[in-house]
Structure formats: structure tokens, C-alpha cells
Design an enzyme around this catalytic site. Structure first.
Site, short mmCIF file in Angstrom:
data_model
loop_
_atom_site.label_atom_id
_atom_site.label_comp_id
_atom_site.label_asym_id
_atom_site.label_seq_id
_atom_site.Cartn_x
_atom_site.Cartn_y
_atom_site.Cartn_z
N SER A 33 0.86 -1.19 0.00
CA SER A 33 0.00 0.00 0.00
C SER A 33 0.90 1.23 0.00
CB SER A 33 -0.85 -0.01 1.28
OG SER A 33 -1.47 1.25 1.48
N TYR B 122 -1.48 -0.09 10.92
CA TYR B 122 -1.72 -0.48 9.52
C TYR B 122 -0.47 -0.17 8.69
CZ TYR B 122 -3.66 -0.85 4.84
OH TYR B 122 -3.87 -1.22 3.52
#
Ligand code: NDP
Ligand code: 8X3
Length: 253
Positions: free
Chosen positions: A141, A154
Site C-alpha cells: 500500500s 496499519y
């Protein structure tokens, strides 16, 4: 028709679901995994009826080491020649600073995004090594490249995916196995609804005025990555909506 075999973790929604459909149209047979069995069954039917694509369902939670081992070990011999392992299953849970975040959210992200990916790769990479061939794509990501507030854990899990993928690429190099990461910015899927624990109104605000990426955009990127000639390995693809220039800079109108 000769078909390659792809195993996708998290094929029940979003990027995994769209990638399954696109690969089915491009000469792959699919091993579909996820926790929501009904969605897996529906997708298998869709792939078979629309694309005459054989599909195998494995219904398990990647956080559970025993379940994962048992599911992968149940794969019949004729499906074990896995050409592509797409470690896609993952999530963000919560959007809170380090001092107030829910520790259960952290456990869920670490167990899914890091440990699940490791379990899958530990079981399947020896099969690829035996055949001296295969491709592993790990879902990273923009969050793996840039840390942002309220995304501590995250971002940490996706940074871990980046480091793990780099080391894996070196370890698997002598065996002819390619390792790639895909690193998107905002993709409109169930991701934000999951992050906000089911709050769909808050999730919708993430994409307001943005024209986010679609899961199909990422599926097309994956198809490009896996269809390069043998001498080419795309190590990483950073792909953003045009209106997003960093993890935190958005142009909304
Ligand atoms: P979705 O929420 O739409 O899909 C997530 C998928 O992961 C579902 O199929 C879900 O299946 C599966 N999954 C989650 N937890 C588990 C688990 N414990 N065991 C097995 N499967 C699991 O999100 P996306 O498609 O957007 O996300 C896919 C990947 O892309 C994730 O790794 C995410 O971090 C990454 N990503 C997403 C971005 C975005 O903006 N959407 C941007 C950058 C990266 P089920 O619930 O049925 O188990
Ligand atoms: C998902 C993209 O920016 O929400 O990985 O972290 S972001």
C-alpha cells in the site's frame, strides 16, 4: 484449454474478487480463499458459468495457522502447480492514535496482513521451489511507504510487507520465482467500511470528490505484472488516483 493456476487470498470482495474475474478471463484457473463461504460459492459459480473457468474453494481464516495449514494441505495434487500466489487478504482496523487505539484492532491487522501472508508463503513457496517456477504478489500500500497519523499499525504492517517482500525476492531468486508488490493509494472497496467497523457513511467520505481507484484498476495492474515475459520482474507498482499525491494529500472537487 491450458490454464495457469492462481491462488488468491481474500477473493470474496474488492481487489481479490476483481482479480479473480480478470484472471479467469485470461487463462487462469482459480483457487479462491476467504472467510465468507457464500461469497466464495457465488464467485466459483460465476467464474464457471461466465468464463468456463475451473475454481477451487478454500474457506479459512488466514490468521489461524492450523486452519490455514489444513486448508492448503487439502489442495488436490492436480491443483498444486500454483503459478501465482496473490497474498491479498488484509485490512485496516480502526483509525486512532497510538494512545487510544484498540489493541484488538492491532492484533487483527498484524495477524492478517503479516502473519497470514507469511503462513501462506511458507506453505506454498516450497511447491514453487520444487518446480523452479512461480510468482508471488504481495499486497502492500502507499501506507507501506509513508506512515500517517492514526494509521500507525496499519502502516507498520504494510511496511513489514515491503521488507518481507524485498528479502523474499532475494531468497527466491535462485529458484526462478518472481516476487512483486502492488502498492495502491485509495481504492474504493469494502476497505474503509471495514476500517470504520461498518460505518458506511464515514467510509463514503474517504472517497468524496476524489475519483478513487477501482478494484478493476488494480486487477488490470496485476494482469500486466503477471503477463510480462520470463526475463522481466516488476518488483513494485505504486499506483495512485490522479487526485491523490501522497498518503495525506488529496485534491477533492
Ligand atoms: P476488501 O475489504 O474489499 O477485501 C478484503 C479481502 O480480504 C476480503 O476478501 C476478505 O475476505 C479478506 N480477508 C480479510 N481478513 C481475512 C482473514 N482473516 N482471512 C481471510 N481473508 C481475509 O478490501 P480491499 O480489496 O481493498 O483490500 C485488499 C488488500 O488491498 C488488503 O491487503 C488491503 O490492505 C490492500 N489495499 C487496499 C487499498 C484500498 O484503498 N482499498 C489500498 C492499498 C492496499 P473475508 O472477509 O471473506 O475473509
Ligand atoms: C489503503 C490506502 O491510504 O488508506 O492501504 O492507507 S490508505
Amino acid at each position: 484449454m491450458f490454464r495457469k493456476t492462481a491462488l488468491i487470498t481474500g477473493a470474496t470482495a474488492g481487489i481479490g474478487y476483481e482479480t479473480a474475474k480478470l484472471l479467469a478471463q485470461n487463462n487462469y484457473q482459480l483457487i479462491l480463499t476467504g472467510r465468507r463461504l457464500e461469497r466464495l460459492v457465488n464467485l466459483k459459480q460465476e467464474l464457471e458459468s461466465e468464463f468456463s473457468c475451473p475454481a477451487l474453494i478454500l474457506n479459512f481464516d488466514v490468521r489461524n495457522r492450523e486452519e490455514t495449514l489444513a486448508a492448503i494441505n487439502s489442495i488436490p495434487d492436480e491443483w498444486r502447480k500454483i503459478d501465482l500466489l496473490f497474498n491479498n487478504a488484509g485490512l485496516a482496523a480502526g483509525f486512532d492514535p497510538i494512545n487510544t487505539a484498540d489493541i484488538d484492532d492491532w492484533e487483527q491487522m498484524i495477524d492478517t496482513n503479516i502473519k497470514g501472508l507469511l503462513y501462506m508463503t511458507r506453505i506454498i513457496s516450497p511447491w514453487m521451489i520444487e518446480r523452479r517456477s512461480g510468482h508471488i504478489i504481495n499486497m502492500s500500500s502507499i501506507a507501506g511507504k509513508e506512515a500517517y497519523p492514526n494509521g500507525t499499525v496499519y502502516c507498520g504492517t504494510k511496511s513489514a510487507v515491503e521488507a518481507i517482500s524485498k528479502a523474499m525476492r532475494i531468497e527466491l531468486l535462485p529458484y526462478g520465482i518472481k516476487v512483486s508488490t502492488i502498492s495502491p493509494g485509495a481504492v474504493e472497496t469494502e476497505f474503509s467500511t471495514v476500517r470504520f467497523h461498518g460505518d458506511t457513511e464515514r467510509a463514503a467520505k474517504v472517497y468524496e470528490g476524489l475519483i478513487p481507484l477501482s478494484a478493476r484498476d488494480i486487477a488490470e495492474t496485476i494482469l500486466f505484472v503477471v503477463s510480462r515475459p520470463a526475463h522481466v520482474c516488476i518488483d513494485d507498482v505504486l499506483i495512485m488516483p490522479h487526485r491523490q499525491a501522497s498518503a495525506r494529500d488529496f485534491y477533492r472537487k
